[in-house]
Motif scaffolding. Structure first.
Motif, PDB file in Angstrom:
ATOM      1  N   SER A  43       0.821  -1.205   0.000  1.00 50.97           N
ATOM      2  CA  SER A  43       0.000   0.000   0.000  1.00 50.97           C
ATOM      3  C   SER A  43       0.859   1.261   0.000  1.00 50.97           C
ATOM      4  O   SER A  43       0.626   2.188  -0.783  1.00 50.97           O
ATOM      5  CB  SER A  43      -0.917  -0.014   1.226  1.00 50.97           C
ATOM      6  N   TYR A  44       1.855   1.306   0.877  1.00 55.10           N
ATOM      7  CA  TYR A  44       2.713   2.484   0.981  1.00 55.10           C
ATOM      8  C   TYR A  44       3.555   2.648  -0.281  1.00 55.10           C
ATOM      9  O   TYR A  44       3.719   3.753  -0.794  1.00 55.10           O
ATOM     10  CB  TYR A  44       3.603   2.379   2.216  1.00 55.10           C
ATOM     11  N   ASP A  46       2.758   1.669  -3.269  1.00 56.85           N
ATOM     12  CA  ASP A  46       1.857   2.137  -4.322  1.00 56.85           C
ATOM     13  C   ASP A  46       1.715   3.659  -4.238  1.00 56.85           C
ATOM     14  O   ASP A  46       1.810   4.357  -5.254  1.00 56.85           O
ATOM     15  CB  ASP A  46       0.495   1.460  -4.197  1.00 56.85           C
ATOM     16  N   THR A  47       1.522   4.173  -3.038  1.00 56.95           N
ATOM     17  CA  THR A  47       1.407   5.624  -2.844  1.00 56.95           C
ATOM     18  C   THR A  47       2.686   6.334  -3.260  1.00 56.95           C
ATOM     19  O   THR A  47       2.649   7.323  -4.006  1.00 56.95           O
ATOM     20  CB  THR A  47       1.095   5.941  -1.357  1.00 56.95           C
ATOM     21  N   ARG A  50       3.268   6.255  -7.093  1.00 51.40           N
ATOM     22  CA  ARG A  50       2.394   7.216  -7.784  1.00 51.40           C
ATOM     23  C   ARG A  50       2.942   8.639  -7.637  1.00 51.40           C
ATOM     24  O   ARG A  50       3.001   9.386  -8.609  1.00 51.40           O
ATOM     25  CB  ARG A  50       0.974   7.144  -7.241  1.00 51.40           C
ATOM     26  N   GLU A  51       3.325   8.986  -6.414  1.00 55.52           N
ATOM     27  CA  GLU A  51       3.872  10.325  -6.174  1.00 55.52           C
ATOM     28  C   GLU A  51       5.184  10.537  -6.907  1.00 55.52           C
ATOM     29  O   GLU A  51       5.473  11.637  -7.359  1.00 55.52           O
ATOM     30  CB  GLU A  51       4.085  10.557  -4.671  1.00 55.52           C
ATOM     31  N   THR A  76      10.544  11.551  -3.112  1.00 55.00           N
ATOM     32  CA  THR A  76       9.306  12.295  -2.942  1.00 55.00           C
ATOM     33  C   THR A  76       9.335  13.280  -1.763  1.00 55.00           C
ATOM     34  O   THR A  76       8.358  13.974  -1.510  1.00 55.00           O
ATOM     35  CB  THR A  76       8.115  11.335  -2.736  1.00 55.00           C
ATOM     36  N   ARG A  78       9.529  12.396   1.390  1.00 53.86           N
ATOM     37  CA  ARG A  78       8.892  11.799   2.567  1.00 53.86           C
ATOM     38  C   ARG A  78       9.896  11.151   3.506  1.00 53.86           C
ATOM     39  O   ARG A  78       9.508  10.490   4.457  1.00 53.86           O
ATOM     40  CB  ARG A  78       7.868  10.741   2.137  1.00 53.86           C
TER      41      ARG A  78
END
Length: 81
Positions: A43-44, A46-47, A50-51, A76, A78
């Motif tokens: 999930s992370y 994928d995020t 995308r970013e 990104t 993060r």
């Protein structure tokens, strides 16, 4: 915390004082690193992908996913460091 003077094998580590962090093990050295990535990693990742404007394989191992996560966190902005 107590010292183990009996010579018996123990789990966990006492502070070595060398500043190293045993929790920051190289993903290539993980015992479970060749298992499929976890749902949370997927999930992370994928995020982050995308970013970051990237497409990644969906069948990564835990170790591969971790390495991509670190790289994409830096890309990104993060990253926690």
């Amino acid at each position: 915390m107590s010292d183990n003077t009996s010579g018996a094998e123990t789990l966990g580590a006492t502070t070595s004082g060398d500043g190293s962090n045993p929790a920051e093990k190289d993903p290539a050295d993980w015992v479970t690193g060749d298992e499929p990535m976890t749902a949370a990693q997927r999930s992370y990742l994928d995020t982050l992908a995308r970013e970051g404007g990237e497409e990644l394989s969906a069948d990564l191992t835990k170790a591969e996913a971790s390495e991509h996560i670190e790289r994409l966190q830096d890309k990104t902005g993060r990253s926690s460091s």
